[in-house]
Design an enzyme around this catalytic site. Structure first.
Site, PDB file in Angstrom:
ATOM      1  N   GLU A  72      -6.522   6.960  -0.728  1.00 36.91           N
ATOM      2  CA  GLU A  72      -7.287   8.572  -1.280  1.00 36.91           C
ATOM      3  C   GLU A  72      -7.684   8.594  -2.379  1.00 36.91           C
ATOM      4  O   GLU A  72      -8.611   8.178  -2.714  1.00 36.91           O
ATOM      5  CB  GLU A  72      -7.073   9.235  -1.167  1.00 36.91           C
ATOM      6  CG  GLU A  72      -7.276  10.628   0.595  1.00 36.91           C
ATOM      7  CD  GLU A  72      -5.741   9.760   1.572  1.00 36.91           C
ATOM      8  OE1 GLU A  72      -4.875   9.158   0.740  1.00 36.91           O
ATOM      9  OE2 GLU A  72      -5.610  10.622   2.796  1.00 36.91           O
ATOM     10  N   PHE A 134       0.520  24.059   8.101  1.00 37.10           N
ATOM     11  CA  PHE A 134       0.488  21.756   7.925  1.00 37.10           C
ATOM     12  C   PHE A 134      -0.778  21.173   7.253  1.00 37.10           C
ATOM     13  O   PHE A 134      -1.857  22.196   7.183  1.00 37.10           O
ATOM     14  CB  PHE A 134       0.648  22.200   9.523  1.00 37.10           C
ATOM     15  CG  PHE A 134       0.451  20.087   9.486  1.00 37.10           C
ATOM     16  CD1 PHE A 134       1.289  19.577   8.780  1.00 37.10           C
ATOM     17  CD2 PHE A 134      -0.382  19.460  10.078  1.00 37.10           C
ATOM     18  CE1 PHE A 134       1.539  17.765   9.909  1.00 37.10           C
ATOM     19  CE2 PHE A 134      -0.157  18.396  10.095  1.00 37.10           C
ATOM     20  CZ  PHE A 134       0.769  17.023   9.541  1.00 37.10           C
ATOM     21  N   GLN A 135      -0.374  20.718   6.079  1.00 32.47           N
ATOM     22  CA  GLN A 135      -0.764  20.123   5.318  1.00 32.47           C
ATOM     23  C   GLN A 135      -2.507  21.321   4.402  1.00 32.47           C
ATOM     24  O   GLN A 135      -3.634  20.812   4.277  1.00 32.47           O
ATOM     25  CB  GLN A 135      -2.225  19.044   6.365  1.00 32.47           C
ATOM     26  CG  GLN A 135      -1.583  17.998   6.563  1.00 32.47           C
ATOM     27  CD  GLN A 135      -2.322  16.684   6.539  1.00 32.47           C
ATOM     28  OE1 GLN A 135      -3.147  17.016   7.414  1.00 32.47           O
ATOM     29  NE2 GLN A 135      -1.235  15.523   7.462  1.00 32.47           N
ATOM     30  N   LYS A 184     -11.476  23.629   8.159  1.00 35.72           N
ATOM     31  CA  LYS A 184     -11.780  22.954   9.426  1.00 35.72           C
ATOM     32  C   LYS A 184     -12.718  23.929   9.904  1.00 35.72           C
ATOM     33  O   LYS A 184     -13.709  23.325  10.432  1.00 35.72           O
ATOM     34  CB  LYS A 184     -10.335  22.336   9.784  1.00 35.72           C
ATOM     35  CG  LYS A 184     -10.703  21.535  11.082  1.00 35.72           C
ATOM     36  CD  LYS A 184      -9.699  21.069  11.824  1.00 35.72           C
ATOM     37  CE  LYS A 184      -9.382  20.263  13.224  1.00 35.72           C
ATOM     38  NZ  LYS A 184      -9.044  20.009  13.698  1.00 35.72           N
ATOM     39  N   MET A 501       1.123  -3.890 -22.150  1.00 36.96           N
ATOM     40  CA  MET A 501       1.741  -2.883 -23.438  1.00 36.96           C
ATOM     41  C   MET A 501       2.887  -2.081 -23.691  1.00 36.96           C
ATOM     42  O   MET A 501       2.387  -1.401 -25.060  1.00 36.96           O
ATOM     43  CB  MET A 501       0.561  -1.488 -23.296  1.00 36.96           C
ATOM     44  CG  MET A 501      -0.395  -0.998 -23.857  1.00 36.96           C
ATOM     45  SD  MET A 501      -1.182  -2.127 -25.981  1.00 36.96           S
ATOM     46  CE  MET A 501      -2.988  -1.997 -25.004  1.00 36.96           C
TER      47      MET A 501
END
Ligand SMILES: Cc1ncc(C[n+]2csc(CCOP(=O)(O)OP(=O)(O)O)c2C)c(N)n1
Length: 614
Positions: A72, A134-135, A184, A501
């Site tokens: 993502e 969940f999630q 959802k 760096m």
């Protein structure tokens, strides 16, 4: 065929039917709203909470192209690269929980650099919110400090208005990412929907009117100044104020310096251009800012990497600060002439006021002569080193050769580190929206996915990602995305086998104790490219480099060029953290005040300026 699609297939009877209202799911309304905003490209990654939305994206194929990333974070950087290179809003869809948390780095990156995004995150069903389902994560809480605005959509009937507001917020004023969290069951829920509910798209920018009184004071100051400098940044790119600024600079003979984010807003080949300022800025830009009696700062935020020791920044100068975001003004440095407004509008107002003086600029060009001569002296005294290479490829040589061999309208994206600074110094651009880099957050892993997004938005252009070997390994799996969708980005790895760096800072400020910065063992980037179905090339020879770049840039498809450069080269000039811009270190032979000189056994003599420039 879904209802949304039949609604789209026009025909007056259908439109009438739509106007009488029809039953659409939240996901269908979302797609209608995206189409209404003229979205034709979405980046994302599916999951449980966004199944309904992905089902509608499936039906919308042909009208909305969807690019599925491998992570993502990659999807958000892609949308960011797309947005910065096209000027449009980038759109992302990710699932709840880990989908949203993976997106956070991308959202924060866009926020720091004012890139307009609408990020749609799935959420668990309304009844489960707050139950550790969940999630489930608190996406609104997590993203609040790193986005411009966020919304939790409570019912399908709110979706159309919310999406419209999200786009408006993302692109208006100081642009930025907006998060829309959709449970959802809201995506699944049906509601009566009327096409006429979609009001006409709002204009892209509020073009806020500025104070004409302040403009008038600014014009007087600009005319009277003996040593003015224009200091421009990303705000000039987002407002499209480049042409107006050029006109102003030429009209009043004002030299121009740019931040990392503003590169390309003013043509780099212009005789009034001084190069980038700040920590790795040019000597002449940093000296000009330090000696200026007037600084016209446009679309900038006085970032600490730019100002160095802030109390010393432009200490002799009166400051005019033009910014769309009034909160940026007087935030870091005290400003004598604040002008809140869109950069393009404000500079136009300044030009208008100047035009009303009927060409009588009061001998302004004559007054600037001495100043421009002094700047020319600084430019000659310490130009950027040219990267001569005999045995090893010097990083500067790589950047110069890459720039020389790239088409004029190339889009460069970069990762973060030494290569980013060398690219900024040597790959000078003539136009805005061709330089895409993570300036504010400094996000390693940005370069490749941002290039994929930029290429998706600009299929006719050459897009080159300039990355370090460290940052490349953070998001290199997005090569799979580029290959899958035949997005022919070219990747140039400046491979110094170090987290360069960080190694540079350890060398200069931690007595060269190299802590966890060594390279990546035998990682073979050519094989890695081939494993993803891309093509790989490698060289460590200065003599081979030009041909390799020529060949790699001309090859069709996704190409990774692994260029092994000198390992221990440092980026100069460098203003040590917390020092003033005047305390620039020009090269390895010059010790940094307060730190031992590591490269030369004897303390090197201080470089001093010719007396007429001191
Ligand atoms: C996600 C992330 N982690 C850590 C850092 C700190 N950091 C800044 S530059 C740098 C080294 C980058 O190394 P590399 O990608 O090889 O580029 P180089 O400096 O060698 O050009 C690191 C670790 C960062 N900017 N971003």
């Amino acid at each position: 065929m879904g209802t949304s699609q039949s609604l789209r297939s026009s025909g007056s009877s259908r439109r009438l039917k739509a106007d009488r209202g029809c039953q659409l799911s939240g996901a269908q309304i979302l797609i209608e709203s995206l189409l209404h905003e003229q979205v034709d490209t979405v980046f994302g990654y599916p999951g449980g909470a966004v199944l309904n939305i992905y089902d509608e994206l499936y039906r919308a194929q042909g009208r909305i192209a969807h690019y599925r990333s491998q992570h993502e974070q990659g999807a958000v950087h892609m949308a960011d690269g797309y947005a910065r290179s096209t000027g449009k809003v980038g759109v992302v869809v990710v699932t709840s929980g880990p989908g949203a948390t993976n997106a956070v780095t991308g959202i924060a990156t866009a926020h720091m650099d004012s890139a307009p995004l609408v990020v749609i995150t799935g959420q668990v069903p309304r009844a489960l919110i707050g139950t550790d389902a969940f999630q489930e994560v608190d996406t609104i809480g997590i993203t609040r400090p790193c986005c411009k605005k966020n919304f939790l959509v409570q019912e399908a009937g709110q979706l159309a208005a919310t999406i419209q507001e999200a786009f408006q917020v993302a692109r208006t004023g100081r642009p930025g990412p907006v998060v829309v969290d959709i449970p959802k069951d809201v995506a699944a829920e049906k509601t009566t929907w009327y096409r006429h509910e979609l009001p006409p798209s709002l204009p892209p920018s509020d073009r806020a009117a500025c104070s004409l009184e302040m403009v008038s004071i600014a014009v007087k100051s600009l005319m009277a100044a003996k040593r003015p400098v224009l200091y421009i940044g990303g705000g000039v790119v987002s407002s499209g104020a480049g042409p107006e600024l050029r006109e102003l600079a030429e009209k009043l003979s004002i030299p121009v310096t740019s931040t990392l984010m503003g590169l390309g807003a003013f043509p780099s080949s212009h005789p009034l251009y001084l190069g980038m300022l700040g920590m790795h800025g040019t000597y002449c830009a940093n000296m000009a800012i330090s000696e200026a009696d007037l600084i016209l700062a446009v679309g900038v935020r006085f970032d600490d990497r730019v100002t160095g020791k802030v109390e010393e920044f432009g200490r002799q100068a009166k400051i005019i600060h033009v910014d769309i975001d009034p909160r940026s003004i007087n935030k870091i440095v005290p400003v004598q002439i604040p002008i809140a407004g869109d950069a393009k509008q404000v500079i136009r107002s300044i030009l208008y006021e100047l035009a009303s003086q009927n060409g009588n600029l009061g001998g302004v060009h004559g007054r600037r002569k001495k100043w421009l001569n002094q700047i020319a002296g600084w430019r000659r005294f310490a130009p950027l080193a040219s990267g001569n290479s005999s045995k090893e490829i010097q990083p500067q040589y790589l950047m110069q050769e890459l720039y020389r061999r790239s088409p004029k309208d190339v889009i460069f994206t970069t990762d973060v580190g030494q290569h980013q600074m060398w690219a900024a110094q040597y790959c000078s651009l003539e136009e805005p929206r061709r330089w895409i880099t993570s300036g504010g957050l400094g996000t390693m892993g940005f370069g490749l996915p941002a290039a994929i997004g930029a290429q998706a938005g600009n299929p006719e252009k050459q897009v080159v990602a300039i990355v370090g070997d460290g940052g490349f390994l953070m998001t290199c799996q997005e090569l799979a995305t580029a290959v899958r969708y035949q997005i022919p980005v070219k990747v140039v790895i400046m491979n110094n086998r170090f987290l360069g760096m960080v190694r540079q800072w350890q060398e200069l400020f931690y007595e060269n104790r190299q802590s966890q910065v060594e390279g990546n063992g035998p990682a073979d980037f050519v094989k890695l490219a081939e494993a993803f179905g891309a093509q790989g090339l490698r060289t460590s020879s200065p003599a081979e480099l030009p041909n390799l770049l020529e060949k790699g840039l001309a090859m069709p498809g996704v190409v990774v060029m692994d260029v092994h450069v000198a390992q221990l080269e440092n980026v100069y000039p460098m203003v040590p953290s917390g020092a003033s811009l005047r305390e620039m270190v020009l090269g390895p032979e010059q010790p940094i005040r307060g730190y031992p000189a590591l490269r030369s056994p004897e303390p090197a003599p201080e470089r001093s300026l010719p007396s007429d420039m001191a």
